[in-house]
Scaffold this motif. Structure first.
Motif, PDB file in Angstrom:
ATOM      1  N   THR A  40     -35.712   1.020 -11.205  1.00 57.60           N
ATOM      2  CA  THR A  40     -34.561   0.303 -11.741  1.00 57.60           C
ATOM      3  C   THR A  40     -34.764   0.015 -13.216  1.00 57.60           C
ATOM      4  O   THR A  40     -35.695  -0.693 -13.590  1.00 57.60           O
ATOM      5  N   CYS A  41     -33.885   0.536 -14.052  1.00 56.08           N
ATOM      6  CA  CYS A  41     -33.916   0.207 -15.475  1.00 56.08           C
ATOM      7  C   CYS A  41     -33.215  -1.124 -15.703  1.00 56.08           C
ATOM      8  O   CYS A  41     -32.125  -1.369 -15.162  1.00 56.08           O
ATOM      9  N   THR A  42     -33.827  -1.989 -16.500  1.00 60.97           N
ATOM     10  CA  THR A  42     -33.216  -3.251 -16.880  1.00 60.97           C
ATOM     11  C   THR A  42     -33.731  -3.624 -18.258  1.00 60.97           C
ATOM     12  O   THR A  42     -34.567  -2.925 -18.829  1.00 60.97           O
ATOM     13  N   HIS A  43     -33.222  -4.741 -18.786  1.00 66.01           N
ATOM     14  CA  HIS A  43     -33.674  -5.207 -20.095  1.00 66.01           C
ATOM     15  C   HIS A  43     -33.954  -6.696 -20.015  1.00 66.01           C
ATOM     16  O   HIS A  43     -33.059  -7.485 -19.748  1.00 66.01           O
ATOM     17  N   GLN A  50     -32.259 -11.139 -14.349  1.00 61.18           N
ATOM     18  CA  GLN A  50     -33.617 -10.606 -14.319  1.00 61.18           C
ATOM     19  C   GLN A  50     -34.444 -11.259 -15.421  1.00 61.18           C
ATOM     20  O   GLN A  50     -34.001 -11.373 -16.557  1.00 61.18           O
ATOM     21  N   ASP A  61     -30.059  -9.755  -9.834  1.00 56.12           N
ATOM     22  CA  ASP A  61     -29.980  -8.296  -9.747  1.00 56.12           C
ATOM     23  C   ASP A  61     -31.164  -7.715  -8.988  1.00 56.12           C
ATOM     24  O   ASP A  61     -31.016  -6.757  -8.217  1.00 56.12           O
ATOM     25  N   ILE A  78     -39.379  -1.938 -11.295  1.00 60.16           N
ATOM     26  CA  ILE A  78     -38.514  -2.276 -12.417  1.00 60.16           C
ATOM     27  C   ILE A  78     -39.090  -1.732 -13.718  1.00 60.16           C
ATOM     28  O   ILE A  78     -40.266  -1.921 -14.018  1.00 60.16           O
ATOM     29  N   ASN A  80     -38.639  -2.027 -17.656  1.00 66.12           N
ATOM     30  CA  ASN A  80     -38.056  -2.796 -18.754  1.00 66.12           C
ATOM     31  C   ASN A  80     -37.874  -1.885 -19.959  1.00 66.12           C
ATOM     32  O   ASN A  80     -38.827  -1.291 -20.455  1.00 66.12           O
ATOM     33  N   PHE A  83     -31.766  -2.171 -23.940  1.00 72.57           N
ATOM     34  CA  PHE A  83     -30.458  -2.071 -23.294  1.00 72.57           C
ATOM     35  C   PHE A  83     -29.644  -0.897 -23.834  1.00 72.57           C
ATOM     36  O   PHE A  83     -28.851  -0.285 -23.113  1.00 72.57           O
ATOM     37  N   ALA A 100     -29.576   1.547 -12.823  1.00 81.56           N
ATOM     38  CA  ALA A 100     -29.717   0.476 -13.809  1.00 81.56           C
ATOM     39  C   ALA A 100     -28.994  -0.761 -13.310  1.00 81.56           C
ATOM     40  O   ALA A 100     -27.816  -0.710 -12.974  1.00 81.56           O
ATOM     41  N   ALA A 101     -29.729  -1.861 -13.231  1.00 83.78           N
ATOM     42  CA  ALA A 101     -29.150  -3.155 -12.859  1.00 83.78           C
ATOM     43  C   ALA A 101     -29.564  -4.138 -13.943  1.00 83.78           C
ATOM     44  O   ALA A 101     -30.702  -4.593 -13.979  1.00 83.78           O
ATOM     45  N   ALA A 102     -28.628  -4.435 -14.841  1.00 84.50           N
ATOM     46  CA  ALA A 102     -28.988  -5.207 -16.029  1.00 84.50           C
ATOM     47  C   ALA A 102     -27.870  -6.152 -16.447  1.00 84.50           C
ATOM     48  O   ALA A 102     -27.612  -6.322 -17.633  1.00 84.50           O
TER      49      ALA A 102
END
Length: 261
Positions: A40-43, A50, A61, A78, A80, A83, A100-102
């Motif tokens: 999962t891509c997030t920032h 997150q 998320d 995850i 990081n 964005f 991606a859940a961001a």
């Protein structure tokens, strides 16, 4: 003959390598970037969606995507990442992640470079200031500094609404830097999604949310364009969570209430 044998062997080796780079989960046709893992891509940080707490990445998320990972029989990992790489679709193109859940708003521009799940959260833009500061509209900010987070819908909205108002816009790489700037008085106000700002003012009573702007935004989970098998599975999980109460339970955990109340 030797050349033919070598070519055949190379073909078998290539086929073997390809199979180790993806995972067909339960014969569903879902191919993952790494076997046994849902990346999962997030920032970070973007609480309560997150953030890192005690060395662990947690949030609204995170819990929702855990439901998807559980359904697939894998673990969520995850990643990081900035964005900008998420919202431009670049992270999908280089196979950095499966989804991606961001806290990401579904927009027409983003929909051109990725596919979205069904909406899972209603959001709107809001204004945050130091406690007692009289800034509730863009007109109030004439001659003042307004901070926003890079590559966000809040930034787009701020640029549109501040035209001709002599407002100095200040860009920040992430929401943590933006909120620190507001608290320290480096900017007179900041704009971002309401869920994040209400979480922050609850923990920082010397700040307050002075206004909300009804932008009608909805969050969606992003997928590489054409990755329909994984997106379809995610949609089924999200709809099931709405129906069986799992969504409300997660929502209350992070927001202290349920969507209906």
């Amino acid at each position: 003959m030797a050349a033919i044998a070598l070519t055949a062997a190379a073909g078998l080796l290539a086929a073997g390598c390809t199979s180790t780079k993806s995972d067909d989960t339960g014969g569903s046709g879902i191919k993952l970037v790494s076997s046994g893992t849902l990346k999962t891509c997030t920032h970070l940080p973007y609480p309560p969606f997150q953030s890192k707490q005690d060395g662990e990445i947690v949030g609204f998320d995170v819990d929702l995507v855990d439901l998807i990972a559980k359904e697939l029989g894998v673990k969520q990992e995850i990643v990081n990442t900035p964005f900008e790489g998420i919202e431009t679709g670049q992270d999908f193109n280089i196979r950095k992640c499966d989804l991606a859940a961001a806290g990401m708003t579904i927009t027409d521009e983003r929909d051109k470079v990725m596919d979205f799940s069904v909406p899972y959260f209603n959001a709107t833009q809001a204004l945050i200031t130091k406690k007692g500061d009289p800034y509730k509209t863009f007109d109030d900010l004439k001659g003042k500094k307004l901070g926003y987070q890079k590559a966000t819908t809040g930034g787009i909205y701020a640029k549109k609404q501040s035209k001709g108002l002599d407002i100095e816009l200040v860009e920040y790489e992430d929401v943590g830097l933006l909120l620190t700037a507001v608290k320290a008085g480096k900017v007179d106000a900041g704009i971002n999604d309401n869920g994040v700002l209400f979480k922050y003012v609850k923990e920082n009573p010397d700040t307050e949310v002075t206004a909300e702007f009804d932008t009608g935004e909805e969050y969606g989970i992003g997928f590489r364009t054409g990755n329909d098998a994984l997106r379809t599975k995610a949609n089924k999980v999200l709809k099931k969570a709405r129906a069986d109460g799992s969504y409300d339970k997660i929502y209350k955990k992070w927001f202290g209430t349920t969507p209906q109340s």
